[in-house]
Design an enzyme around this catalytic site. Sequence first.
Site: not given
Length: 322
Positions: A11, A103, A126, A128, A130, A186, A211
């Site tokens: 990617g 990877d 990447t 990611d 990761d 947030g 609520k």
Amino acid sequence: IKNIGLYTSGGDAPGMNAAIRAVVRTALYYDIAVTGIIRGYEGMIRGDFVPMHRKSVSNIVQRGGTILKTARSEQFKTAEGRKIAYENLKKNNIDALIAIGGDGTFTGAKIFGQEFDIPVLGLPGTIDNDLAGTDFTIGYDTAINTVVDAVDKIRDTAESHDRLFIVEVMGRDSGLIALRTGIAAGAEAILIPENKTGMAGLFDRLENGRKDKTSRIIIAAEGDDAGGAFEIGRIITEKFPHYDTRVSILGHIQRGGKPTCMDRVLASRVGVAAVEALRDGRSGEMVGVIHNEISYTPFDHAIKHSHEINAKFLKIVEILSL
Ligand code: ATP
């Protein structure tokens, strides 16, 4: 080392161009030639090579994508494919390789370096984040800033219409994009593949939490166990029909755009270090940055997915979305 073969693979990620520029300029600085391999392993097998000069990398430090193009190659997963690739490299006098990717790219690089007598180093490219062996990967910082910008915009409309939004971000196996952007934007809750109790926690908040909130943002990694943002949206609509629930999938916008300063600096640092490491005789490693210092991590270790996430980050979301 006389001629480095350089490629991007897997990617694409913003900052790959800054890494390409750093490798080319550093190699030239040390009187080493660079050959660009177009479309990663695919180009290696086809012999799609271009000589890289100082000018080939002018005006690219700020550009997203990769000027060397990228692709996925099934043929490189076969021994015959890799043999053709090696013969092409020999024919073109390429005597070392630098791979920029994730990877999968490093798995291929590791196997290739073991099968043939050629030094190979990797740069973590990447979105990611990761990979083990580097605090951050090239592209991650840009991607998370893109996500935060997008979620800020979604928040405006969520707030105006009193809506609950589920925003899906990239991360098939890893929730690292979701985790940071959830804090920065947030979010009410973050759903990631690493946390199996995310949905239960979310239901609890929606049932028992405050609520009077006028907008709610839930960040979901695409690989979350609940089955994707639309499925999460369906479940929430069914369980909590009084919320006006909407789904937004950010998709490929996360891969593109101008790399941030952090990504350009990271790419430049590891690009310079990789060429110097090849000159020092290193091979079979990914060059990263840990605690602001250049680090070298064997491919095997770099590609080991650590499924551990910083649990404190999830707690931060819970505390701050009170
Ligand atoms: P990203 O994490 O951004 O998707 P990646 O580098 O992990 O990037 P992959 O598509 O997984 O991307 O891998 C890129 C290429 O590496 C594959 O198309 C294939 O050519 C090569 N590759 C992956 N696994 C292997 C393997 N086991 N043996 C040989 N080559 C491999």
